[in-house]
Design an enzyme around this catalytic site. Structure first.
Site, PDB file in Angstrom:
ATOM      1  N   CYS A  25      -7.697  17.489 -14.769  1.00 29.13           N
ATOM      2  CA  CYS A  25      -6.728  17.228 -15.828  1.00 29.13           C
ATOM      3  C   CYS A  25      -6.368  18.526 -16.544  1.00 29.13           C
ATOM      4  CB  CYS A  25      -7.298  16.217 -16.813  1.00 29.13           C
ATOM      5  SG  CYS A  25      -7.416  14.545 -16.144  1.00 29.13           S
ATOM      6  N   HIS A 178      -7.223   7.146  -7.017  1.00 31.00           N
ATOM      7  CA  HIS A 178      -8.366   7.509  -7.868  1.00 31.00           C
ATOM      8  C   HIS A 178      -9.176   6.247  -8.186  1.00 31.00           C
ATOM      9  CE1 HIS A 178     -10.905   9.627 -10.474  1.00 31.00           C
ATOM     10  NE2 HIS A 178     -10.054  10.084 -11.383  1.00 31.00           N
ATOM     11  N   HIS A 181     -15.050   7.906 -11.497  1.00 28.01           N
ATOM     12  CA  HIS A 181     -15.228   8.483 -12.828  1.00 28.01           C
ATOM     13  C   HIS A 181     -15.031   7.510 -13.987  1.00 28.01           C
ATOM     14  CE1 HIS A 181     -14.225  12.553 -10.739  1.00 28.01           C
ATOM     15  NE2 HIS A 181     -15.402  12.059 -10.396  1.00 28.01           N
ATOM     16  N   TYR A 183     -12.797   5.227 -14.385  1.00 28.12           N
ATOM     17  CA  TYR A 183     -11.433   4.798 -14.638  1.00 28.12           C
ATOM     18  C   TYR A 183     -11.210   3.432 -13.992  1.00 28.12           C
ATOM     19  CZ  TYR A 183     -11.102   9.556 -16.318  1.00 28.12           C
ATOM     20  OH  TYR A 183     -11.328  10.721 -17.003  1.00 28.12           O
ATOM     21  N   ARG A 231     -10.547   8.803  -3.841  1.00 29.46           N
ATOM     22  CA  ARG A 231     -11.691   9.423  -4.521  1.00 29.46           C
ATOM     23  C   ARG A 231     -12.570   8.314  -5.086  1.00 29.46           C
ATOM     24  NH1 ARG A 231     -12.473  14.623  -8.459  1.00 29.46           N
ATOM     25  NH2 ARG A 231     -12.790  15.528  -6.397  1.00 29.46           N
ATOM     26  N   GLY A 324     -13.153  22.827  -7.820  1.00 24.01           N
ATOM     27  CA  GLY A 324     -12.534  22.588  -9.107  1.00 24.01           C
ATOM     28  C   GLY A 324     -12.585  23.812  -9.985  1.00 24.01           C
TER      29      GLY A 324
END
Length: 355
Positions: A25, A178, A181, A183, A231, A324
């Protein structure tokens, strides 16, 4: 010959190497989630630096799917127009632009990390009411979500499909779903956050239902030539949570649904997770999924040395290495890695320095 700098074919798309920019992000979008010049420079620089696959940050499929008001989205034609300069520049440098399609679920409408305030952003400051599998917030200081009903769940699937089609129109060559994590999709997967008793809760099959519906719908929408990645958080690192065994089952089902590569991260569903952080700490997760399902995987997590990345791919632990923070620190890591590994991969001619 370096395994790390061997091309990787995913359907009709061939990555020039096995180094990918992991989704991170940026919290730098303009009004209504529109990418800005920041994004063209951020992704473009890493493409010039030699990464083969450039994944965007979590890009919301609907407005309420943003983590913060400063997150990017792809829910309108205006987003398509704004993303096109980014994808065009990345592709011109020889990189493959890919979008991570995301919905933050009950982690939505929060302040970006460097804001002095914490918790949920109120409506008066541009926030909104998030949604989730239930009506319990992730932590007390976050906003109370609305539990998705059948129509809301169908809307989530439709949002991912519409966003995937817009992504192709915007010039992205691949899409990633996604489901990690903490979400929305991970919220449905994990027993820590999904306490539903309908068809989208209960046993593992019920908790996987939404993620698999999204995967099947996105695959059908984008056609047979476009790579679809996913992911996942391969473990919650919490007793009673989502496990590696669950991820093996999910990855197999995702492969059957038409997902071409499973990007194995971890955590995010609990604030009490005990995570053994260290160099390559998530690589065994990718290795196990790949070994037990045959589905290609991506490995991520404190991979910083070229020799380590080479070993991961050369020994079959993963098919792709995602970097990352290391690519934030050094956008030219792939070029440096190629030098250390003694290979001369193809770079776009305009960026080859004469000697």
């Amino acid at each position: 010959m370096s395994a790390l700098f061997t091309p990787l074919a995913l359907r009709a798309v061939t990555l020039p190497n096995r180094v990918a920019l992991a989704p991170m992000c940026q919290y730098s979008a303009g009004p209504d989630g529109l990418p800005t010049e920041w994004h063209r420079v951020h992704y473009g620089t890493r493409a010039v630096g030699g990464a083969g696959l450039l994944l965007t940050e979590a890009t919301a499929v609907v407005p309420e799917g943003r983590i913060s008001p400063q997150d990017t989205g792809i829910w309108s034609d205006a987003h398509v127009d704004a993303w096109r300069p980014v994808t065009a520049f990345v592709a011109a440098q020889g990189g493959v632009p890919a979008v991570q399609l995301a919905h933050a679920g009950f982690k939505a409408s929060t302040y970006r990390p460097w804001d002095t305030r914490r918790g949920g952003v109120p409506d008066a400051e541009g926030g909104w009411t998030p949604v989730g599998p239930g009506d319990t917030p992730f932590v007390p200081e976050y906003r109370v979500p609305t539990a998705l009903d059948a129509a809301g769940i169908a809307g989530v699937v439709e949002g991912f499909v519409a966003a995937a089609l817009r992504a192709l129109d915007a010039g992205f060559a691949a899409v990633e779903i996604h489901a990690a994590h903490g979400y929305l999709l991970h919220e449905f997967l994990s027993p820590l956050t999904n306490h539903r008793t309908d068809a989208y809760g209960g046993d593992r099959a019920g908790r996987m239902r939404l993620t698999l519906e999204v995967a099947r719908a996105v695959r059908a929408a984008v056609g047979e030539d476009v790579p679809v990645l996913a992911r996942i958080s391969a473990t919650d690192w919490v007793p009673g949570g989502w496990t590696e065994e669950d991820s093996v089952v999910l990855a197999g089902e995702l492969g059957t649904a038409g997902v071409d590569l499973v990007d194995c991260s971890s955590g995010g569903a609990s604030t009490t997770a005990s995570i053994p952080v260290g160099p390559g700490y998530q690589v065994p997760l990718a290795a196990r999924v790949r070994r037990e399902t045959g589905v290609p995987t991506g490995a991520v997590g404190l991979i910083v040395e070229p020799e380590h990345a080479e070993e991961i791919v050369a020994t079959g632990q993963a098919d792709l290495v995602l970097l990352g923070r290391e690519l934030l620190r050094d956008p030219y890591w792939p070029r440096r890695a190629a030098g250390k590994l003694g290979v001369e991969p193809h770079w776009p001619a305009q960026y080859v320095r004469a000697t």
